[in-house]
Design an enzyme around this catalytic site. Structure first.
Site, PDB file in Angstrom:
ATOM      1  N   HIS A   2       7.206   5.739   1.305  1.00  0.00           N
ATOM      2  CA  HIS A   2       7.953   4.528   0.933  1.00  0.00           C
ATOM      3  C   HIS A   2       8.901   4.832  -0.239  1.00  0.00           C
ATOM      4  CE1 HIS A   2       4.126   2.521   2.514  1.00  0.00           C
ATOM      5  NE2 HIS A   2       5.058   1.970   3.260  1.00  0.00           N
TER       6      HIS A   2
ATOM      7  N   GLN B  28       3.357  -9.646  13.180  1.00  0.00           N
ATOM      8  CA  GLN B  28       3.542  -8.368  13.887  1.00  0.00           C
ATOM      9  C   GLN B  28       2.217  -7.667  14.184  1.00  0.00           C
ATOM     10  OE1 GLN B  28       5.963  -6.604  10.593  1.00  0.00           O
ATOM     11  NE2 GLN B  28       4.877  -4.732  11.110  1.00  0.00           N
TER      12      GLN B  28
ATOM     13  N   ALA C 286       0.876  -1.185   0.000  1.00  0.00           N
ATOM     14  CA  ALA C 286       0.000   0.000   0.000  1.00  0.00           C
ATOM     15  C   ALA C 286       0.912   1.235   0.000  1.00  0.00           C
ATOM     16  CB  ALA C 286      -0.965  -0.003   1.181  1.00  0.00           C
ATOM     17  N   LEU C 287       1.774   1.242  -0.997  1.00  0.00           N
ATOM     18  CA  LEU C 287       2.880   2.208  -1.010  1.00  0.00           C
ATOM     19  C   LEU C 287       2.412   3.637  -1.276  1.00  0.00           C
ATOM     20  CD1 LEU C 287       5.574   0.180  -3.013  1.00  0.00           C
ATOM     21  CD2 LEU C 287       5.143   0.210  -0.538  1.00  0.00           C
TER      22      LEU C 287
ATOM     23  N   GLN D 131      11.758   7.259   9.708  1.00  0.00           N
ATOM     24  CA  GLN D 131      11.669   7.799  11.080  1.00  0.00           C
ATOM     25  C   GLN D 131      10.229   7.783  11.596  1.00  0.00           C
ATOM     26  OE1 GLN D 131      13.088  11.908  11.943  1.00  0.00           O
ATOM     27  NE2 GLN D 131      11.613  11.732  13.625  1.00  0.00           N
TER      28      GLN D 131
HETATM   29  P1  AMP Z   1       5.320  -0.024   6.287  1.00  0.00           P
HETATM   30  O1  AMP Z   1       4.926  -0.421   4.900  1.00  0.00           O
HETATM   31  O2  AMP Z   1       4.318   0.829   6.974  1.00  0.00           O
HETATM   32  O3  AMP Z   1       5.789  -1.190   7.100  1.00  0.00           O
HETATM   33  O4  AMP Z   1       6.597   0.919   6.107  1.00  0.00           O
HETATM   34  C1  AMP Z   1       7.733   0.503   5.401  1.00  0.00           C
HETATM   35  C2  AMP Z   1       8.844   1.514   5.634  1.00  0.00           C
HETATM   36  O5  AMP Z   1       8.430   2.789   5.156  1.00  0.00           O
HETATM   37  C3  AMP Z   1       9.171   1.679   7.127  1.00  0.00           C
HETATM   38  O6  AMP Z   1      10.572   1.807   7.274  1.00  0.00           O
HETATM   39  C4  AMP Z   1       8.448   2.949   7.475  1.00  0.00           C
HETATM   40  O7  AMP Z   1       9.006   3.636   8.563  1.00  0.00           O
HETATM   41  C5  AMP Z   1       8.603   3.748   6.180  1.00  0.00           C
HETATM   42  N1  AMP Z   1       7.580   4.793   6.119  1.00  0.00           N
HETATM   43  C6  AMP Z   1       6.258   4.659   6.378  1.00  0.00           C
HETATM   44  N2  AMP Z   1       5.641   5.852   6.281  1.00  0.00           N
HETATM   45  C7  AMP Z   1       6.594   6.767   5.976  1.00  0.00           C
HETATM   46  C8  AMP Z   1       6.593   8.185   5.747  1.00  0.00           C
HETATM   47  N3  AMP Z   1       5.478   8.906   5.858  1.00  0.00           N
HETATM   48  N4  AMP Z   1       7.761   8.793   5.450  1.00  0.00           N
HETATM   49  C9  AMP Z   1       8.915   8.070   5.355  1.00  0.00           C
HETATM   50  N5  AMP Z   1       8.984   6.733   5.543  1.00  0.00           N
HETATM   51  C10 AMP Z   1       7.840   6.092   5.849  1.00  0.00           C
END
Ligand code: AMP
Length: 283
Positions: A37, A61, A32-33, A150
């Site tokens: 991401h 998780q 769901a990029l 972060q």
């Molecule tokens: P997720 O798909 O939510 O597991 O996120 C995958 C990676 O993308 C993780 O390292 C998150 O911290 C990063 N991420 C999620 N949202 C953001 C954002 N708004 N800005 C930067 N990195 C993000």
């Protein structure tokens, strides 16, 4: 972009690319990029020969089965975004591929205090699940550089600790990339897709509560600021799991600005059913 579904095929591909100067950057995601991401893919592309992105919604998780069932899946769009960003490999494994022996944990990761505070306190077992999947992914991809956001600061600390405990800190460099936000300040998140129009309108209040703390640091100490900004959120109808001011390095709570050189405020709050998290560096 090459799409790979099998761990063995990705391992072989990595082996084939390896020579003295090859650098592999890795961006693990749950799909769901969004632009957040993609900013990690861009950071990786700048520093590496090849960039690998994984999309896998990791069951172990999720402490809340409904959250898992409703986690957005938009794989066609993900593929388009990754292609446009110039990602080299998309790893899209099945649950069986990642957990060939089932979900039972044969290794308990020793993470110390970090797994039982903040997110860990409200999401039992969450970080053990994160470590299970990241350990498996690192084994397969064997990256030189790992890119994390972060936005999930506590996860960044947990994964750095995992890399330490696996003795991989000489091999894998972790880069923490800044949080990308919508114009109104809402941190980009896959879960934002689930917000109704009304909830979406309210959601930037979370960032406003964090900014309020940053803007009032000179006048007030952490306990008072936490109280005021939690109330700001509660008054708007949010259910606040935590709103904590902590030291950036280990996320231990601080009561006086003098206790930390680099402080951060972290929040998790429910906007009706959707749990949102965010954080902001204060110094
Ligand atoms: P997720 O798909 O939510 O597991 O996120 C995958 C990676 O993308 C993780 O390292 C998150 O911290 C990063 N991420 C999620 N949202 C953001 C954002 N708004 N800005 C930067 N990195 C993000």
């Amino acid at each position: 972009m090459i799409l790979i579904k099998k761990a063995q095929i990705l391992q072989n591909w990595v082996k084939d690319q390896r020579n003295n100067s090859t650098k592999i950057g890795f961006v693990p995601t749950m799909g769901a990029l969004h632009k957040g991401h993609i900013s990690l893919i861009e950071a990786s592309k700048k520093m590496n020969t090849y960039t690998v992105c994984s999309v896998f919604v990791n069951p172990t998780q999720f402490n809340d089965p409904t959250d898992f069932d409703k986690y957005p899946v938009t794989i066609e769009n993900d593929i388009q975004l990754l292609e446009a960003a110039g990602c080299d490999i998309l790893f899209l494994p099945s649950v069986n591929e990642m957990y060939p022996n089932g979900f039972s944990q044969n290794q308990k990761y020793n993470l110390g205090n970090i797994e039982s505070i903040l997110e860990g306190k409200f999401r039992a077992g969450h970080y053990q699940g994160v470590c299970m999947i990241v350990h498996r992914l690192l084994d397969i991809v064997q990256p030189d550089n790992l890119y994390l956001g972060q936005k999930d600061l506590q996860q960044c600390i947990v994964i750095s600790k995992l890399i330490d405990t696996l003795g991989l800190n000489e091999k894998i460099k972790v880069t923490i990339c800044p949080t990308l936000r919508e114009i109104d300040g809402l941190a980009m998140s896959s879960r934002n897709m689930r917000l109704t129009k009304e909830e979406r309108k309210l959601a930037p209040s979370i960032y406003a509560a964090l900014l309020f703390i940053k803007n009032n640091m000179e006048e007030k100490q952490p306990p008072e600021l936490k109280k005021i900004s939690s109330k700001m959120l509660k008054d708007k109808g949010f259910k606040v799991d935590y709103l904590e001011i902590a030291d950036f390095s280990n996320l231990s709570s601080i009561n006086n600005w003098k206790e930390s050189k680099k402080a951060v405020v972290l929040v998790a709050a429910y906007n009706n059913e959707i749990r949102l998290i965010d954080n902001l560096l204060l110094s």
